[in-house]
Write a protein that holds these residues in place. Structure first.
Motif, PDB file in Angstrom:
ATOM      1  N   TRP A 223       0.849  -1.212   0.000  1.00 61.58           N
ATOM      2  CA  TRP A 223       0.000   0.000   0.000  1.00 61.58           C
ATOM      3  C   TRP A 223       0.868   1.239   0.000  1.00 61.58           C
ATOM      4  O   TRP A 223       1.944   1.270   0.602  1.00 61.58           O
ATOM      5  CB  TRP A 223      -0.901  -0.019   1.227  1.00 61.58           C
ATOM      6  CG  TRP A 223      -1.871   1.129   1.328  1.00 61.58           C
ATOM      7  CD1 TRP A 223      -3.127   1.185   0.802  1.00 61.58           C
ATOM      8  CD2 TRP A 223      -1.674   2.369   2.028  1.00 61.58           C
ATOM      9  NE1 TRP A 223      -3.723   2.391   1.118  1.00 61.58           N
ATOM     10  CE2 TRP A 223      -2.861   3.133   1.862  1.00 61.58           C
ATOM     11  CE3 TRP A 223      -0.622   2.909   2.771  1.00 61.58           C
ATOM     12  CZ2 TRP A 223      -3.010   4.404   2.419  1.00 61.58           C
ATOM     13  CZ3 TRP A 223      -0.766   4.179   3.317  1.00 61.58           C
ATOM     14  CH2 TRP A 223      -1.953   4.909   3.130  1.00 61.58           C
ATOM     15  N   GLN A 224       0.415   2.282  -0.688  1.00 57.33           N
ATOM     16  CA  GLN A 224       1.162   3.540  -0.717  1.00 57.33           C
ATOM     17  C   GLN A 224       0.207   4.710  -0.755  1.00 57.33           C
ATOM     18  O   GLN A 224      -0.782   4.696  -1.487  1.00 57.33           O
ATOM     19  CB  GLN A 224       2.092   3.594  -1.928  1.00 57.33           C
ATOM     20  CG  GLN A 224       3.076   4.751  -1.882  1.00 57.33           C
ATOM     21  CD  GLN A 224       4.135   4.632  -2.954  1.00 57.33           C
ATOM     22  OE1 GLN A 224       3.873   4.154  -4.053  1.00 57.33           O
ATOM     23  NE2 GLN A 224       5.352   5.070  -2.643  1.00 57.33           N
ATOM     24  N   TYR A 225       0.497   5.720   0.059  1.00 59.37           N
ATOM     25  CA  TYR A 225      -0.346   6.919   0.132  1.00 59.37           C
ATOM     26  C   TYR A 225       0.225   8.012  -0.753  1.00 59.37           C
ATOM     27  O   TYR A 225       1.418   8.333  -0.677  1.00 59.37           O
ATOM     28  CB  TYR A 225      -0.428   7.410   1.578  1.00 59.37           C
ATOM     29  CG  TYR A 225      -1.306   8.633   1.745  1.00 59.37           C
ATOM     30  CD1 TYR A 225      -2.647   8.591   1.392  1.00 59.37           C
ATOM     31  CD2 TYR A 225      -0.790   9.819   2.249  1.00 59.37           C
ATOM     32  CE1 TYR A 225      -3.462   9.700   1.540  1.00 59.37           C
ATOM     33  CE2 TYR A 225      -1.607  10.936   2.403  1.00 59.37           C
ATOM     34  CZ  TYR A 225      -2.937  10.870   2.051  1.00 59.37           C
ATOM     35  OH  TYR A 225      -3.744  11.970   2.189  1.00 59.37           O
ATOM     36  N   CYS A 226      -0.635   8.595  -1.577  1.00 64.46           N
ATOM     37  CA  CYS A 226      -0.202   9.646  -2.495  1.00 64.46           C
ATOM     38  C   CYS A 226      -0.989  10.931  -2.290  1.00 64.46           C
ATOM     39  O   CYS A 226      -0.931  11.835  -3.130  1.00 64.46           O
ATOM     40  CB  CYS A 226      -0.343   9.174  -3.945  1.00 64.46           C
ATOM     41  SG  CYS A 226       0.663   7.729  -4.336  1.00 64.46           S
ATOM     42  N   GLY A 227      -1.751  11.035  -1.207  1.00 63.66           N
ATOM     43  CA  GLY A 227      -2.553  12.227  -0.950  1.00 63.66           C
ATOM     44  C   GLY A 227      -1.737  13.346  -0.332  1.00 63.66           C
ATOM     45  O   GLY A 227      -0.532  13.214  -0.102  1.00 63.66           O
TER      46      GLY A 227
END
Length: 314
Positions: A223-227
């Motif tokens: 999983w990776q957050y790009c926000g």
């Protein structure tokens, strides 16, 4: 062949109205056309502070008066390895201008993410947006006590708050959290919540602080957050700090540096190991555990963003 390390001194130059100075990289330079934090390479025999003072005088026509370490970033480009030694400059003499014809611009701190930087500068953007004190809420018996303590902390200038209350049921926690978020925003503070990353989709949520177990699970899933909201994680090793960076965390806490009353049997890192771990990190790191405000200067000198604490401010 191992690329040579290029040691660079860079400055986050702050104006009293919460603006930060950016400079445009010339088109004929590496990463040209992107914005950067002013600075340049160290020459043989120079300290970081000497290099920073020289570069800012040459590039911007200013003299450094007050400065302190902010963050050290190691970054590998395909053609070079860079060590960015970044200092926060809060006092200077003169009015900065582009001595070499480069464009310079004062930018609101909150708008830094609207500008395009070289990849190595992204952790500096995160560090520049963060304060050096991170309050973690402690025990409270009533709602009245919670908000009284919160207001007292904000009156001390605390602008980053984690709402931690593991004894509360989820519904009760979220009801208080939504009220707290409004109170924090009114005072210019940011509230970090404990909970699932899906909360980042809620308009009123400023950010989420993950447990080490959550961090491990998210990393294992890829999983990776790009926000653009804040995401943080509790870390206890260099491996966990690497995981935090890999999933897109804005910053992390590193603990326990010293023994704490809340975790009396945890193995303490100690200052020497905490420094070594922090030096490998590519995101801002708050030290947590058994420290007071008198330790803040030492934490910064050792590469930390600042200090996280319950007992100091709750």
């Amino acid at each position: 062949m191992v690329n040579q390390i290029v040691h660079v001194a860079a400055a986050v130059i702050e104006r009293g109205d919460d603006h930060i100075l950016l400079a445009m990289r010339p088109d004929d330079k590496h990463q040209g056309g992107l914005w950067e934090f002013p600075g340049g390479k160290l020459v043989a025999g120079e300290s970081v502070h000497e290099a920073l003072s020289r570069e800012l005088k040459e590039e911007l026509g200013i003299l450094v008066v007050d400065s302190s370490p902010l963050i050290r970033i190691h970054h590998e480009y395909p053609d070079k390895n860079v060590l960015l030694d970044v200092w926060r400059v809060t006092g200077f003499a003169g009015e900065p201008y582009g001595c070499e014809g480069q464009e310079v611009r004062w930018v609101k701190r909150e708008n830094l993410t609207h500008y395009e930087f070289p990849a190595a500068n992204n952790p500096i953007v995160a560090a520049a947006r963060l304060p050096d004190k991170y309050l973690v809420t402690g025990v409270f018996a009533t709602e009245e006590e919670l908000f009284r303590r919160l207001h007292s902390a904000m009156a001390l200038g605390l602008r980053l708050v984690q709402f931690r209350a593991p004894w509360l049921e989820s519904d009760a926690y979220m009801a208080l959290a939504e009220i707290m978020a409004g109170v924090c925003r009114e005072s210019g503070s940011t509230l970090m919540l404990k909970g699932d990353v899906s909360l980042l989709l809620e308009d009123w949520v400023d950010g989420i602080h993950l447990t080490a177990d959550q961090l491990q699970r998210l990393r294992s899933k890829g999983w990776q957050y790009c926000g653009d909201k804040l995401l943080a994680a509790s870390c206890h090793s260099d491996i966990e700090l690497a995981w935090a960076a890999a999933i897109g965390c804005s910053f992390a806490t590193l603990s326990p540096v010293h023994q704490t009353a809340s975790h009396p049997y945890a193995k303490n890192l100690g200052k020497t190991l905490a420094r070594a771990i922090t030096d490998k990190a590519v995101i801002p790191v708050f030290w947590l555990g058994g420290m007071g405000e008198d330790d803040l200067g030492s934490i910064k000198v050792n590469g930390g963003q600042g200090m996280a604490s319950i007992s100091c401010w709750w």
